[in-house]
Design an enzyme around this catalytic site. Structure first.
Site, mmCIF file in Angstrom:
data_model
loop_
_atom_site.group_PDB
_atom_site.id
_atom_site.type_symbol
_atom_site.label_atom_id
_atom_site.label_comp_id
_atom_site.label_asym_id
_atom_site.label_seq_id
_atom_site.Cartn_x
_atom_site.Cartn_y
_atom_site.Cartn_z
ATOM 1 N N ARG A 144 0.818 -1.205 0.000
ATOM 2 C CA ARG A 144 0.000 0.000 0.000
ATOM 3 C C ARG A 144 0.861 1.267 0.000
ATOM 4 O O ARG A 144 0.331 2.373 0.001
ATOM 5 C CB ARG A 144 -0.828 -0.014 1.268
ATOM 6 C CG ARG A 144 -2.314 0.113 1.053
ATOM 7 C CD ARG A 144 -2.901 -0.048 2.432
ATOM 8 N NE ARG A 144 -4.268 0.237 2.514
ATOM 9 C CZ ARG A 144 -5.208 -0.698 2.657
ATOM 10 N NH1 ARG A 144 -4.908 -1.976 2.618
ATOM 11 N NH2 ARG A 144 -6.451 -0.351 2.828
ATOM 12 N N ARG A 178 -21.500 -1.692 3.675
ATOM 13 C CA ARG A 178 -20.890 -2.970 4.033
ATOM 14 C C ARG A 178 -21.412 -3.492 5.377
ATOM 15 O O ARG A 178 -21.455 -2.727 6.352
ATOM 16 C CB ARG A 178 -19.379 -2.749 4.132
ATOM 17 C CG ARG A 178 -18.607 -3.878 3.620
ATOM 18 C CD ARG A 178 -17.249 -3.627 3.144
ATOM 19 N NE ARG A 178 -16.420 -2.562 3.672
ATOM 20 C CZ ARG A 178 -15.235 -2.281 3.156
ATOM 21 N NH1 ARG A 178 -14.768 -2.970 2.159
ATOM 22 N NH2 ARG A 178 -14.515 -1.302 3.653
ATOM 23 N N ARG A 222 -18.068 -2.309 10.083
ATOM 24 C CA ARG A 222 -16.702 -2.036 10.531
ATOM 25 C C ARG A 222 -16.646 -0.644 11.153
ATOM 26 O O ARG A 222 -17.268 0.278 10.642
ATOM 27 C CB ARG A 222 -15.754 -2.083 9.325
ATOM 28 C CG ARG A 222 -15.177 -3.443 9.075
ATOM 29 C CD ARG A 222 -14.486 -3.542 7.750
ATOM 30 N NE ARG A 222 -13.487 -2.503 7.487
ATOM 31 C CZ ARG A 222 -12.689 -2.499 6.430
ATOM 32 N NH1 ARG A 222 -12.762 -3.487 5.545
ATOM 33 N NH2 ARG A 222 -11.817 -1.548 6.245
ATOM 34 N N ARG A 233 -9.796 7.543 4.278
ATOM 35 C CA ARG A 233 -9.123 6.375 3.676
ATOM 36 C C ARG A 233 -8.948 6.575 2.175
ATOM 37 O O ARG A 233 -7.921 6.204 1.599
ATOM 38 C CB ARG A 233 -9.903 5.092 3.973
ATOM 39 C CG ARG A 233 -9.606 4.570 5.381
ATOM 40 C CD ARG A 233 -10.699 3.674 5.919
ATOM 41 N NE ARG A 233 -11.035 2.575 5.067
ATOM 42 C CZ ARG A 233 -12.239 1.999 5.023
ATOM 43 N NH1 ARG A 233 -13.212 2.426 5.803
ATOM 44 N NH2 ARG A 233 -12.470 0.983 4.231
HETATM 45 N N1 LIG Z 1 -0.511 -2.683 3.766
HETATM 46 C C1 LIG Z 1 -0.976 -1.896 4.760
HETATM 47 N N2 LIG Z 1 -0.212 -0.892 5.255
HETATM 48 C C2 LIG Z 1 -0.648 -0.102 6.254
HETATM 49 N N3 LIG Z 1 -1.857 -0.220 6.822
HETATM 50 C C3 LIG Z 1 -2.667 -1.213 6.386
HETATM 51 C C4 LIG Z 1 -2.258 -2.100 5.340
HETATM 52 N N4 LIG Z 1 -3.267 -2.983 5.116
HETATM 53 C C5 LIG Z 1 -4.251 -2.666 5.976
HETATM 54 N N5 LIG Z 1 -3.897 -1.597 6.741
HETATM 55 C C6 LIG Z 1 -4.723 -0.958 7.793
HETATM 56 O O1 LIG Z 1 -5.956 -1.662 7.920
HETATM 57 C C7 LIG Z 1 -7.066 -0.818 7.548
HETATM 58 C C8 LIG Z 1 -8.111 -1.646 6.857
HETATM 59 O O2 LIG Z 1 -7.587 -2.176 5.697
HETATM 60 P P1 LIG Z 1 -8.527 -2.826 4.558
HETATM 61 O O3 LIG Z 1 -9.448 -3.802 5.177
HETATM 62 O O4 LIG Z 1 -7.634 -3.297 3.463
HETATM 63 O O5 LIG Z 1 -9.428 -1.590 4.120
HETATM 64 P P2 LIG Z 1 -9.838 -0.834 2.798
HETATM 65 O O6 LIG Z 1 -11.307 -1.106 2.694
HETATM 66 O O7 LIG Z 1 -9.552 0.597 3.164
HETATM 67 O O8 LIG Z 1 -9.075 -1.302 1.602
HETATM 68 C C9 LIG Z 1 -6.438 0.285 6.712
HETATM 69 O O9 LIG Z 1 -7.205 1.484 6.716
HETATM 70 C C10 LIG Z 1 -5.097 0.477 7.428
HETATM 71 O O10 LIG Z 1 -5.242 1.199 8.635
#
Ligand SMILES: Nc1ncnc2c1ncn2[C@@H]1O[C@H](COP(=O)(O)OP(=O)(O)O)[C@@H](O)[C@H]1O
Length: 287
Positions: A144, A178, A222, A233
């Site tokens: 990310r 969601r 969530r 986000r």
């Molecule tokens: N690769 C990553 N690097 C940093 N933070 C992460 C990463 N993956 C997940 N997170 C954290 O977990 C949260 C939820 O991630 P995710 O379920 O993938 O949500 P989204 O629906 O925003 O894609 C993110 O907003 C972040 O805080």
């Protein structure tokens, strides 16, 4: 795949010391070549490649785009684990530990957790998979940041990066709609999206994915799916994660896929773009 988890840890440490091992950019591959590579990587029957390992794919895309849905379907089809770093983070913050409160604070404000924390969680998950004999993976939510992409590129070959795209207007509604069943863990979405086509194109229709009656009273959302946090986000995605698309585009690994609508419409088209067949036609048609 043996050793990736240890290599990621070592590479993360090296990158902290300024010794990041990024691969040389190669020319952008034509979309057709990429699709052929995807099909070759997926293999035919047992889906094992000549070198014995299975696919190593990454899903990119904004919050709410549906990375989890399509990554999970492909992981079942290709018999590789679907590893979502968001799930790893949510598990970590739900379990008692020194960092859980700090993690919740970051996630519930829509920020990214540190590369160090995420790499530790991912390495641990990969180690557990190695012990169980897992071959290959579909990563969702990692990398990310450019640094995470460089670390991953430095330790293993990613065959394909699927960049899911959806019209901006639909993303917020999809996050806010969601729902998860607190008992069975099933994922649903109550958003009913029906928007004008762009530039005279067809309307976009994404019907809700409603829970069965037994789950209706057990639905939860969530904590980070509130309007304010989703907007943050999306902003963080544009600032820190968009450059990751360019990172893989420059290496000829990025397959762009514009979602045309809901699952019944999009899943067969995604399979077509990947040159894959789903033998389970019923599942293809299911919402
Ligand atoms: N690769 C990553 N690097 C940093 N933070 C992460 C990463 N993956 C997940 N997170 C954290 O977990 C949260 C939820 O991630 P995710 O379920 O993938 O949500 P989204 O629906 O925003 O894609 C993110 O907003 C972040 O805080």
């Amino acid at each position: 795949m043996a050793g990736i988890s240890r290599a990621i840890r070592a590479c993360a440490a090296a990158s902290r010391r300024g010794l990041s091992a990024a691969a040389d950019p190669s020319k952008e591959a034509a979309a057709a070549g990429l699709r052929a590579a995807a099909a070759a990587a997926a293999g035919r029957k047992g889906r094992d490649r000549e070198d014995g390992r299975r696919v190593q794919w990454v899903f990119l895309g904004c919050p709410g785009v549906g990375k989890g849905t399509y990554a999970s379907r492909l992981s079942q089809l290709l018999d590789v684990p679907h590893i979502a770093t968001g799930d790893l983070v949510r598990d970590a913050l739900a379990s008692p530990g020194p960092h859980s409160k700090q993690l919740a604070e970051i996630v519930n404000h829509g920020k990214l957790v540190s590369d160090e924390i995420i790499i530790n969680l991912l390495s641990k998950r990969l180690e557990e998979g190695e012990e169980k004999g897992e071959l290959g993976f579909i990563l969702d939510g990692f990398p990310r940041t450019i640094r995470q992409a460089e670390i991953l590129e430095g330790v293993t070959d990613i065959d394909l990066v699927i960049n899911l795209k959806l019209r901006e207007e639909a993303l917020l509604a999809k996050c806010l709609g969601r729902r998860m069943c607190s008992q069975c863990g099933g994922n649903f979405n109550v958003a009913d999206i029906n928007i004008e086509g762009e530039n005279g194109g067809p309307r976009m229709y994404m019907p809700p994915l409603l829970p069965p009656p037994q789950c209706e009273s057990k639905l939860i959302s969530r904590a980070d799916d509130t309007e304010e946090v989703v907007k943050e986000r999306l902003r963080v995605y544009h600032d820190l994660s968009k450059p990751v698309e360019e990172f893989y585009r420059a290496r000829g690994k990025l397959l762009e896929f514009n979602l045309p609508g809901g699952i019944p419409e999009s899943w067969p088209k995604l399979l077509e773009a990947l040159n894959l067949d789903d033998p389970d036609n019923e599942r293809s048609a299911a919402a």
